[in-house]
Design a protein around this motif. Structure first.
Motif, PDB file in Angstrom:
ATOM      1  N   LYS A  68       0.846  -1.200   0.000  1.00  0.00           N
ATOM      2  CA  LYS A  68       0.000   0.000   0.000  1.00  0.00           C
ATOM      3  C   LYS A  68       0.884   1.255   0.000  1.00  0.00           C
ATOM      4  O   LYS A  68       0.630   2.201  -0.756  1.00  0.00           O
ATOM      5  CB  LYS A  68      -0.911  -0.005   1.231  1.00  0.00           C
ATOM      6  CG  LYS A  68      -1.779   1.244   1.357  1.00  0.00           C
ATOM      7  CD  LYS A  68      -2.496   1.273   2.703  1.00  0.00           C
ATOM      8  CE  LYS A  68      -3.267   2.575   2.871  1.00  0.00           C
ATOM      9  NZ  LYS A  68      -3.847   2.700   4.230  1.00  0.00           N
ATOM     10  N   GLU A  69       1.924   1.239   0.825  1.00  0.00           N
ATOM     11  CA  GLU A  69       2.848   2.385   0.881  1.00  0.00           C
ATOM     12  C   GLU A  69       3.485   2.643  -0.482  1.00  0.00           C
ATOM     13  O   GLU A  69       3.636   3.788  -0.908  1.00  0.00           O
ATOM     14  CB  GLU A  69       3.946   2.132   1.912  1.00  0.00           C
ATOM     15  CG  GLU A  69       3.539   2.369   3.341  1.00  0.00           C
ATOM     16  CD  GLU A  69       4.750   2.301   4.272  1.00  0.00           C
ATOM     17  OE1 GLU A  69       5.866   2.668   3.835  1.00  0.00           O
ATOM     18  OE2 GLU A  69       4.587   1.854   5.414  1.00  0.00           O
ATOM     19  N   MET A  70       3.892   1.565  -1.159  1.00  0.00           N
ATOM     20  CA  MET A  70       4.517   1.720  -2.470  1.00  0.00           C
ATOM     21  C   MET A  70       3.546   2.324  -3.474  1.00  0.00           C
ATOM     22  O   MET A  70       3.898   3.213  -4.253  1.00  0.00           O
ATOM     23  CB  MET A  70       5.018   0.368  -2.979  1.00  0.00           C
ATOM     24  CG  MET A  70       5.838   0.479  -4.250  1.00  0.00           C
ATOM     25  SD  MET A  70       5.716  -0.987  -5.265  1.00  0.00           S
ATOM     26  CE  MET A  70       4.042  -0.854  -5.843  1.00  0.00           C
ATOM     27  N   LEU A  71       2.294   1.870  -3.434  1.00  0.00           N
ATOM     28  CA  LEU A  71       1.281   2.426  -4.336  1.00  0.00           C
ATOM     29  C   LEU A  71       1.000   3.890  -4.006  1.00  0.00           C
ATOM     30  O   LEU A  71       0.742   4.705  -4.903  1.00  0.00           O
ATOM     31  CB  LEU A  71      -0.004   1.606  -4.272  1.00  0.00           C
ATOM     32  CG  LEU A  71       0.052   0.189  -4.856  1.00  0.00           C
ATOM     33  CD1 LEU A  71      -1.303  -0.496  -4.697  1.00  0.00           C
ATOM     34  CD2 LEU A  71       0.478   0.196  -6.321  1.00  0.00           C
ATOM     35  N   GLU A  72       1.056   4.236  -2.726  1.00  0.00           N
ATOM     36  CA  GLU A  72       0.883   5.643  -2.338  1.00  0.00           C
ATOM     37  C   GLU A  72       2.000   6.504  -2.912  1.00  0.00           C
ATOM     38  O   GLU A  72       1.766   7.640  -3.358  1.00  0.00           O
ATOM     39  CB  GLU A  72       0.840   5.761  -0.806  1.00  0.00           C
ATOM     40  CG  GLU A  72      -0.460   5.262  -0.194  1.00  0.00           C
ATOM     41  CD  GLU A  72      -0.448   5.244   1.312  1.00  0.00           C
ATOM     42  OE1 GLU A  72      -1.517   5.477   1.912  1.00  0.00           O
ATOM     43  OE2 GLU A  72       0.617   4.984   1.913  1.00  0.00           O
ATOM     44  N   PHE A  73       3.205   5.965  -2.925  1.00  0.00           N
ATOM     45  CA  PHE A  73       4.333   6.669  -3.530  1.00  0.00           C
ATOM     46  C   PHE A  73       4.087   6.875  -5.025  1.00  0.00           C
ATOM     47  O   PHE A  73       4.285   7.973  -5.561  1.00  0.00           O
ATOM     48  CB  PHE A  73       5.626   5.868  -3.302  1.00  0.00           C
ATOM     49  CG  PHE A  73       6.836   6.442  -3.995  1.00  0.00           C
ATOM     50  CD1 PHE A  73       7.493   7.551  -3.483  1.00  0.00           C
ATOM     51  CD2 PHE A  73       7.326   5.861  -5.162  1.00  0.00           C
ATOM     52  CE1 PHE A  73       8.616   8.080  -4.121  1.00  0.00           C
ATOM     53  CE2 PHE A  73       8.449   6.374  -5.806  1.00  0.00           C
ATOM     54  CZ  PHE A  73       9.092   7.482  -5.285  1.00  0.00           C
ATOM     55  N   MET A  74       3.605   5.833  -5.703  1.00  0.00           N
ATOM     56  CA  MET A  74       3.341   5.937  -7.135  1.00  0.00           C
ATOM     57  C   MET A  74       2.174   6.882  -7.415  1.00  0.00           C
ATOM     58  O   MET A  74       2.169   7.604  -8.417  1.00  0.00           O
ATOM     59  CB  MET A  74       3.088   4.555  -7.733  1.00  0.00           C
ATOM     60  CG  MET A  74       4.338   3.690  -7.749  1.00  0.00           C
ATOM     61  SD  MET A  74       4.097   2.086  -8.544  1.00  0.00           S
ATOM     62  CE  MET A  74       3.693   2.577 -10.217  1.00  0.00           C
ATOM     63  N   ASN A  75       1.194   6.886  -6.535  1.00  0.00           N
ATOM     64  CA  ASN A  75       0.075   7.812  -6.677  1.00  0.00           C
ATOM     65  C   ASN A  75       0.554   9.261  -6.569  1.00  0.00           C
ATOM     66  O   ASN A  75       0.082  10.149  -7.293  1.00  0.00           O
ATOM     67  CB  ASN A  75      -0.971   7.512  -5.603  1.00  0.00           C
ATOM     68  CG  ASN A  75      -2.068   8.570  -5.527  1.00  0.00           C
ATOM     69  OD1 ASN A  75      -2.145   9.336  -4.569  1.00  0.00           O
ATOM     70  ND2 ASN A  75      -2.905   8.632  -6.546  1.00  0.00           N
ATOM     71  N   LYS A  76       1.523   9.500  -5.679  1.00  0.00           N
ATOM     72  CA  LYS A  76       2.095  10.846  -5.557  1.00  0.00           C
ATOM     73  C   LYS A  76       2.758  11.251  -6.877  1.00  0.00           C
ATOM     74  O   LYS A  76       2.587  12.386  -7.354  1.00  0.00           O
ATOM     75  CB  LYS A  76       3.117  10.875  -4.409  1.00  0.00           C
ATOM     76  CG  LYS A  76       3.781  12.242  -4.244  1.00  0.00           C
ATOM     77  CD  LYS A  76       4.609  12.342  -2.964  1.00  0.00           C
ATOM     78  CE  LYS A  76       5.933  11.616  -3.073  1.00  0.00           C
ATOM     79  NZ  LYS A  76       6.862  12.000  -1.973  1.00  0.00           N
ATOM     80  N   LEU A  77       3.482  10.314  -7.493  1.00  0.00           N
ATOM     81  CA  LEU A  77       4.115  10.603  -8.781  1.00  0.00           C
ATOM     82  C   LEU A  77       3.049  10.954  -9.827  1.00  0.00           C
ATOM     83  O   LEU A  77       3.214  11.894 -10.603  1.00  0.00           O
ATOM     84  CB  LEU A  77       4.929   9.399  -9.267  1.00  0.00           C
ATOM     85  CG  LEU A  77       6.073   8.882  -8.391  1.00  0.00           C
ATOM     86  CD1 LEU A  77       6.818   7.749  -9.100  1.00  0.00           C
ATOM     87  CD2 LEU A  77       7.044   9.990  -8.030  1.00  0.00           C
ATOM     88  N   TYR A  78       1.973  10.182  -9.830  1.00  0.00           N
ATOM     89  CA  TYR A  78       0.919  10.407 -10.834  1.00  0.00           C
ATOM     90  C   TYR A  78       0.220  11.748 -10.606  1.00  0.00           C
ATOM     91  O   TYR A  78       0.007  12.528 -11.540  1.00  0.00           O
ATOM     92  CB  TYR A  78      -0.094   9.259 -10.786  1.00  0.00           C
ATOM     93  CG  TYR A  78      -1.090   9.306 -11.917  1.00  0.00           C
ATOM     94  CD1 TYR A  78      -0.795   8.736 -13.154  1.00  0.00           C
ATOM     95  CD2 TYR A  78      -2.324   9.931 -11.757  1.00  0.00           C
ATOM     96  CE1 TYR A  78      -1.709   8.783 -14.204  1.00  0.00           C
ATOM     97  CE2 TYR A  78      -3.245   9.986 -12.805  1.00  0.00           C
ATOM     98  CZ  TYR A  78      -2.927   9.407 -14.019  1.00  0.00           C
ATOM     99  OH  TYR A  78      -3.825   9.468 -15.056  1.00  0.00           O
TER     100      TYR A  78
END
Length: 538
Positions: free
Chosen positions: A278-288
């Motif tokens: 979940k944390e990793m996806l949150e990081f990717m969501n920030k990039l997006y």
């Protein structure tokens, strides 16, 4: 790129190929055909058959391949050597799974599935149904090169043998010592832009974020427009598979995308429901959200991505090598990025047997003996070198050290073609998935260029060490994996994209995990663990 076929066209072409290449399979017709095939077949030497043999192959095609395999140097030459005339029916990788499943389910399949990414579940199901023929005896009698390879690497036999004891396919196999091939598609960043920004090569996820942000905010290509794209790729999977190691996930390599071995318990865990995931996806969501991922990332195809790269617009990407697919030499591959909790694992490492079902012979094939010999040539040194390098003096030369090098027409094409574009005239290995053997001494594709080897050297200290080959499920387990398992995996893939692009809120994470449990995650993991336990016991 060759235009995509529609289903009707594919069916018509396959049907025509079957009529041309396959005779009757019942009664006296089958007996006579078998006798004719045997008398026409040479067990050793070339040609493989005395009278021409026509076969039709269902064939996966990458965007970097040419549109007619039969016209390439390798296949024209091999046709003359073997007396076997192969018609390659090309199916773009983007629609490959759908077209392959339709062909198998509908019975409109050809003599061979070649570079078609047939999975273990399909091999088990259609092998037991008799669609794919067992290769055990054929390998033993007529495939000395592959037999020797299995003796050298016992994990190959382990990975190819289905629960019923049969081998139904030949694989795409990479030398386990060649890490750059197992990485395949590093995470590349633009060194010239790093220099302009006065930044060091990113070593952590936060430094990677800072670089992407700086790319977005700076007119690095100097055209007066903010048209730089910090990161682009064909989908988010490549970035996910690179970043998950920064959160301590993906400990078993890319052979198992949804599970890995928990280093604390030694048991399998479903990574896609882990808090760290979940944390990793949150990081990717920030990039997006901040516009650091290409707005077309979920829809763009390989040709369009390469075109953006050729225009000099990309700050970072995941491809085999920008040098060969985009004509860009300013990129460097990153090593394992350290994550927020100190995790630093290079998780983007393939199984050496990267495609289990790269080559499978069907029951419609009129001469399996000749066909297995045709394929076995490419698992030996001579055939593999020919497949990748072609003819000395025409496509390659030997340097003073005895190393093979492509001719300058390929590496420095006078018409301005990229290396991959120039190679497509002669070869069909571009884009991967081909059955055969890859070693550094004769493979001179993007993965063995100095830039790729340098990326692998950086990755090596942190690369996954215990790579798990594929597990082969029983027919009962396959039913579970192809129903419950497929539903779970499809749901995860859908939600992964939604979490990254923001159409699903992270407030829905618990709901997402609960949905997985309701879909049968416990049963999915029970089956997966049973297959893993069998794998470990062999």
């Amino acid at each position: 790129m060759v235009k995509k076929w529609v289903s009707l066209t594919l069916t018509a072409v396959l049907a025509a190929g079957l009529l041309a290449g396959c005779g009757s399979k019942s009664g006296d017709g089958a007996t006579k055909e078998g006798e004719t095939a045997k008398s026409n077949f040479n067990e050793t030497g070339m040609p493989i058959v005395n009278e021409p043999l026509n076969l039709t192959f269902f064939t996966g095609k990458s965007p970097t391949n040419g549109s007619k395999f039969e016209d390439t140097l390798v296949w024209k030459t091999y046709k003359d050597m073997t007396n076997m005339n192969i018609t390659f029916n090309l199916v773009p990788f983007e629609t490959l799974t759908e077209k392959r499943n339709l062909a198998l389910a509908g019975g409109d399949y050809p003599d061979v599935f070649y570079s078609a990414r047939v999975g273990s579940a399909e091999l088990t199901r259609y092998g037991e149904q008799g669609v794919f023929i067992p290769l055990n005896d054929l390998i033993d009698k007529y495939a000395p090169n592959f037999k020797k390879l299995m003796e050298q690497y016992p994990d190959i036999r382990k990975g190819l043998t289905m629960p019923d004891g049969n081998i139904y396919s030949l694989p795409s196999f990479y030398d386990p010592e060649l890490l750059s091939m197992l990485i395949g598609t590093p995470l590349w960043i633009n060194q010239e832009w790093l220099d302009k920004l006065g930044m060091e090569e990113p070593k952590t996820t936060e430094e990677f974020y800072a670089y992407l942000k700086a790319v977005k905010e700076t007119d690095l290509n100097g055209n007066g427009k903010h048209d730089e794209i910090p990161y682009s790729a064909t989908g988010i999977t490549g970035l996910v598979d690179h970043l998950k190691g920064s959160w301590g996930l993906g400990t078993s390599g890319l052979g198992h995308k949804f599970v890995d071995v928990d280093p604390e318990t030694g048991k399998l865990r479903f990574t896609k429901a882990e808090p760290k995931y979940k944390e990793m996806l949150e990081f990717m969501n920030k990039l997006y959200k901040e516009g650091l991922l290409d707005k077309e990332i979920f829809t763009i195809e390989g040709g369009a991505l390469n075109a953006k790269g050729q225009e000099g617009l990309l700050g970072a990407t995941v491809v085999p090598n920008p040098e060969t697919v985009m004509g860009r030499k300013e990129y460097i591959g990153l090593g394992a990025l350290k994550g927020p909790h100190g995790d630093q694992l290079y998780s983007h490492v393939k199984v050496p047997m990267v495609h289990v079902g790269a080559f499978a012979i069907t029951d419609k094939n009129p001469n399996p003996e000749a066909t297995i010999r045709w394929m076995d040539y490419f698992y030996g040194d001579e055939g593999a070198q020919f497949y990748f390098m072609g003819k000395e003096g025409e496509t390659y030369t030997k340097n003073a050290d005895g190393q093979l090098e492509y001719v300058k027409e390929i590496t420095e094409n006078p018409d301005g073609l990229t290396q991959d574009q120039a190679l497509a005239k002669y070869f069909t290995w571009l884009g991967g998935s081909y059955p055969g053997l890859v070693r550094e001494s004769w493979f001179k594709g993007s993965e063995t260029l100095p830039s790729a080897m340098a990326a692998a050297e950086k990755a090596e200290p942190y690369a996954v060490k215990e790579i798990l080959y594929n597990f082969n499920f029983t027919l009962e387990e396959t039913d579970i994996m192809s129903s419950i398992g497929k539903d779970i995996q499809d749901y995860v893939t859908e939600m992964e994209a939604k979490f990254v692009n923001g159409s699903a809120s992270f407030d829905q994470w618990d709901e997402y995990v609960n949905t997985l449990n309701k879909m049968g995650l416990e049963e999915y993991m029970r089956v997966y663990q049973a297959a893993y336990d069998r794998y470990q016991a062999e």
